[in-house]
Design an enzyme around this catalytic site. Sequence first.
Site, PDB file in Angstrom:
ATOM      1  CB  THR A 163      -0.871  -0.153   1.213  1.00 41.72           C
ATOM      2  OG1 THR A 163      -1.491   1.158   1.483  1.00 41.72           O
ATOM      3  CG2 THR A 163      -0.146  -0.256   2.530  1.00 41.72           C
ATOM      4  CG  ASP A 164      -1.070   5.071  -0.874  1.00 40.25           C
ATOM      5  OD1 ASP A 164      -1.803   4.357  -0.072  1.00 40.25           O
ATOM      6  OD2 ASP A 164      -1.830   5.703  -1.723  1.00 40.25           O
ATOM      7  CD  GLU A 165      -3.462   3.655   4.380  1.00 42.95           C
ATOM      8  OE1 GLU A 165      -3.121   3.512   5.720  1.00 42.95           O
ATOM      9  OE2 GLU A 165      -4.711   3.528   3.893  1.00 42.95           O
ATOM     10  CE1 TYR A 193      -3.467  -2.584   5.684  1.00 40.55           C
ATOM     11  CE2 TYR A 193      -3.333  -0.080   5.330  1.00 40.55           C
ATOM     12  CZ  TYR A 193      -3.346  -1.514   4.820  1.00 40.55           C
ATOM     13  OH  TYR A 193      -3.132  -2.064   3.253  1.00 40.55           O
ATOM     14  CE  LYS A 208      -0.053  -4.568   2.914  1.00 41.99           C
ATOM     15  NZ  LYS A 208      -0.657  -5.800   2.461  1.00 41.99           N
TER      16      LYS A 208
HETATM   17  P1  NAD Z   1      -9.909  -7.158   2.090  1.00 41.74           P
HETATM   18  O1  NAD Z   1      -9.746  -6.947   3.540  1.00 41.74           O
HETATM   19  O2  NAD Z   1     -10.941  -6.937   1.130  1.00 41.74           O
HETATM   20  O3  NAD Z   1      -9.385  -8.685   1.518  1.00 41.74           O
HETATM   21  C1  NAD Z   1      -8.215  -9.289   2.582  1.00 41.74           C
HETATM   22  C2  NAD Z   1      -8.466 -10.574   2.547  1.00 41.74           C
HETATM   23  O4  NAD Z   1      -7.322 -11.291   3.194  1.00 41.74           O
HETATM   24  C3  NAD Z   1      -9.893 -11.020   2.993  1.00 41.74           C
HETATM   25  O5  NAD Z   1     -10.569 -11.949   2.182  1.00 41.74           O
HETATM   26  C4  NAD Z   1      -9.519 -12.102   4.223  1.00 41.74           C
HETATM   27  O6  NAD Z   1     -10.325 -12.831   4.673  1.00 41.74           O
HETATM   28  C5  NAD Z   1      -7.892 -12.260   3.998  1.00 41.74           C
HETATM   29  N1  NAD Z   1      -7.358 -12.994   5.043  1.00 41.74           N
HETATM   30  C6  NAD Z   1      -7.292 -11.967   6.469  1.00 41.74           C
HETATM   31  N2  NAD Z   1      -6.365 -12.612   7.166  1.00 41.74           N
HETATM   32  C7  NAD Z   1      -6.070 -13.805   6.578  1.00 41.74           C
HETATM   33  C8  NAD Z   1      -5.106 -14.884   6.919  1.00 41.74           C
HETATM   34  N3  NAD Z   1      -4.411 -14.794   8.176  1.00 41.74           N
HETATM   35  N4  NAD Z   1      -5.021 -16.036   6.095  1.00 41.74           N
HETATM   36  C9  NAD Z   1      -5.333 -15.694   4.944  1.00 41.74           C
HETATM   37  N5  NAD Z   1      -6.541 -14.840   4.481  1.00 41.74           N
HETATM   38  C10 NAD Z   1      -6.430 -13.993   5.305  1.00 41.74           C
HETATM   39  O7  NAD Z   1      -8.464  -6.114   1.503  1.00 41.74           O
HETATM   40  P2  NAD Z   1      -8.414  -5.594   0.188  1.00 41.74           P
HETATM   41  O8  NAD Z   1      -8.723  -4.386   0.112  1.00 41.74           O
HETATM   42  O9  NAD Z   1      -8.735  -6.680  -0.903  1.00 41.74           O
HETATM   43  O10 NAD Z   1      -6.922  -5.530   0.177  1.00 41.74           O
HETATM   44  C11 NAD Z   1      -6.033  -6.653  -0.415  1.00 41.74           C
HETATM   45  C12 NAD Z   1      -4.396  -6.339  -0.434  1.00 41.74           C
HETATM   46  O11 NAD Z   1      -4.328  -5.171  -1.071  1.00 41.74           O
HETATM   47  C13 NAD Z   1      -4.034  -6.158   1.076  1.00 41.74           C
HETATM   48  O12 NAD Z   1      -2.790  -6.413   1.183  1.00 41.74           O
HETATM   49  C14 NAD Z   1      -4.057  -4.625   1.145  1.00 41.74           C
HETATM   50  O13 NAD Z   1      -3.088  -3.983   1.974  1.00 41.74           O
HETATM   51  C15 NAD Z   1      -3.635  -4.140  -0.448  1.00 41.74           C
HETATM   52  N6  NAD Z   1      -4.028  -2.816  -0.735  1.00 41.74           N
HETATM   53  C16 NAD Z   1      -5.558  -2.664  -0.791  1.00 41.74           C
HETATM   54  C17 NAD Z   1      -6.061  -1.408  -1.274  1.00 41.74           C
HETATM   55  C18 NAD Z   1      -7.289  -0.731  -1.224  1.00 41.74           C
HETATM   56  O14 NAD Z   1      -7.625   0.267  -1.388  1.00 41.74           O
HETATM   57  N7  NAD Z   1      -8.146  -1.562  -0.943  1.00 41.74           N
HETATM   58  C19 NAD Z   1      -4.960  -0.418  -1.702  1.00 41.74           C
HETATM   59  C20 NAD Z   1      -3.585  -0.865  -1.598  1.00 41.74           C
HETATM   60  C21 NAD Z   1      -3.260  -1.934  -1.173  1.00 41.74           C
HETATM   61  O1  DAU Z   2      -4.175   3.983   0.502  1.00 40.73           O
HETATM   62  C1  DAU Z   2      -4.215   2.456   0.329  1.00 40.73           C
HETATM   63  C2  DAU Z   2      -5.178   2.290   1.476  1.00 40.73           C
HETATM   64  O2  DAU Z   2      -6.352   2.694   1.406  1.00 40.73           O
HETATM   65  C3  DAU Z   2      -5.270   0.876   1.479  1.00 40.73           C
HETATM   66  O3  DAU Z   2      -3.858   0.248   2.084  1.00 40.73           O
HETATM   67  C4  DAU Z   2      -6.160   0.316   2.816  1.00 40.73           C
HETATM   68  O4  DAU Z   2      -6.254  -0.912   2.998  1.00 40.73           O
HETATM   69  C5  DAU Z   2      -7.688   0.729   2.417  1.00 40.73           C
HETATM   70  O5  DAU Z   2      -8.517   0.447   3.395  1.00 40.73           O
HETATM   71  C6  DAU Z   2      -7.467   2.437   2.259  1.00 40.73           C
HETATM   72  O6  DAU Z   2      -7.171   3.069   3.561  1.00 40.73           O
HETATM   73  P1  DAU Z   2      -8.024   4.366   3.871  1.00 40.73           P
HETATM   74  O7  DAU Z   2      -7.654   4.463   5.366  1.00 40.73           O
HETATM   75  O8  DAU Z   2      -7.497   5.628   2.940  1.00 40.73           O
HETATM   76  O9  DAU Z   2      -9.485   4.124   3.538  1.00 40.73           O
HETATM   77  P2  DAU Z   2     -10.737   4.401   4.249  1.00 40.73           P
HETATM   78  O10 DAU Z   2     -11.822   3.867   3.109  1.00 40.73           O
HETATM   79  O11 DAU Z   2     -10.860   3.690   5.604  1.00 40.73           O
HETATM   80  O12 DAU Z   2     -10.873   5.825   4.270  1.00 40.73           O
HETATM   81  C7  DAU Z   2     -10.586   6.741   3.163  1.00 40.73           C
HETATM   82  C8  DAU Z   2     -10.798   8.242   3.800  1.00 40.73           C
HETATM   83  O13 DAU Z   2     -12.344   8.560   3.952  1.00 40.73           O
HETATM   84  C9  DAU Z   2      -9.890   8.500   4.795  1.00 40.73           C
HETATM   85  O14 DAU Z   2      -9.343   9.721   4.722  1.00 40.73           O
HETATM   86  C10 DAU Z   2     -10.896   8.337   6.099  1.00 40.73           C
HETATM   87  C11 DAU Z   2     -12.213   8.671   5.585  1.00 40.73           C
HETATM   88  N1  DAU Z   2     -13.575   8.126   6.276  1.00 40.73           N
HETATM   89  C12 DAU Z   2     -13.654   6.937   6.268  1.00 40.73           C
HETATM   90  C13 DAU Z   2     -14.600   6.159   6.863  1.00 40.73           C
HETATM   91  C14 DAU Z   2     -14.738   4.796   6.858  1.00 40.73           C
HETATM   92  C15 DAU Z   2     -14.494   9.089   6.686  1.00 40.73           C
HETATM   93  O15 DAU Z   2     -14.303  10.405   6.561  1.00 40.73           O
HETATM   94  N2  DAU Z   2     -15.626   8.230   7.205  1.00 40.73           N
HETATM   95  C16 DAU Z   2     -15.706   7.172   7.270  1.00 40.73           C
HETATM   96  O16 DAU Z   2     -16.732   6.820   7.729  1.00 40.73           O
END
Ligand code: NAD
Ligand code: DAU
Length: 361
Positions: free
Chosen positions: A136-138, A162, A166
Amino acid sequence: MPHQKTILVTGGAGFVGSNFVLRWVREGGSAVNLDLQTIAGNPANLASLADHPRHLLIRGDICDAELVSHLLRKHRPIAIVHCAAETHVDRSILAPEEFIRTNIQGTFTLLDQAKAYWASLEESARGTFRFLHVSTDEVYGSLGTDQPAFSEISPYAPNSPYAASKAASDHLVRAYHHTYGLPTLTTHCSNNYGPFQFPEKLIPLMILHVLEGKSLPVYGDGLNIRDWLYVEDHCSAICAVLAHGRPGETYNIGNGSEHTNLAVVSAICDLLDELRPGKTIGSHKKLMQFVPDRPGHDRRYAIDTTKIQKELNWQPMIPFHEGLRRTVEWYLENSAWIENVRSGAYRDWICLNYGERAARK
Ligand code: NAD
Ligand code: DAU
């Protein structure tokens, strides 16, 4: 399921993972999908692959070394695409332990088993094997308004449990490449949105709250900025890195589409005003409510994608407003999926996170 293009995907029942698996299988590949089905992991995301001969979903833990080793020896994948993680920042603030276990210990277990499996391969297969770590970019922390976007050489500065978990996993991946030569690839992507995203993340949460006529909880002043990427573009980038990325390298993925949270929530309201007008007069925007901020809330993320564009000729295809419309339409058309995820556990989370915020107001 030995097949020329069998890969092991972890977390492939989650949001990004299921979109990736659907794409991989659609394009002719085979996937063994290891997912513990924790909070966001949902077999319903893969319903269209039920009984598909090139997809095998296994409920299991990436921290289970014996299981991982067994799957690698049995299915002999050409690559591992590691998506499994605990991923929600707010949950990591309230209960970080599971993030440490899955994201750090789990990644270590996978790497260690991948190393043993990779060492057992014939030379030619060893040369083409890849371990792709989806990060992730975080991990880069937070940007001020005028700072340049994160590049692959930006320093690590994770701010939430988190992000720190990562970052730790990224370092383990790096170490397994430098120390043991494991052919790893790491991607750092910005915020994704699209079908099958669990509705505790901003965009699906706001869509569901509008549909239910509930308030739209905007953290802090709503001016935090994220770079929003449609999930299919993330998946195409993962495919490009897997196919052509250089072992040991990291690639940033983003859309150059920075929006404040207020702008995103407003755009969702506009779309739902059009597609699902409310019974009362006026825009759904009146449901917006400022609530106490997320502790340590990163102000801005932005991604410099020069490297992946130049080296791998990748670029995003879906502009934000088109992707957002598709996403809103998907949630409107998939009420059965929504009902399925709205379990007691989901309701408990909404009470815990937003009830606690109401108490802090
Ligand atoms: P998500 O939470 O939707 O999915 C994560 C999956 O991992 C789930 O299906 C969960 O059941 C599985 N999991 C959790 N613990 C586990 C374990 N111990 N063993 C096996 N499986 C397990 O998350 P996502 O948004 O699909 O993110 C997937 C990947 O992409 C993550 O590594 C996240 O850091 C990365 N990522 C997500 C985003 C985003 O915006 N969604 C952005 C950048 C990177
Ligand atoms: O940048 C990549 C990341 O993006 C991934 O690595 C994470 O897994 C993914 O969850 C996401 O993280 P964020 O914290 O940016 O996503 P989230 O959807 O939780 O929040 C997006 C923005 O919205 C953040 O600035 C917080 C804000 N927010 C979120 C929620 C859930 C609100 O203002 N209200 C809310 O109820």
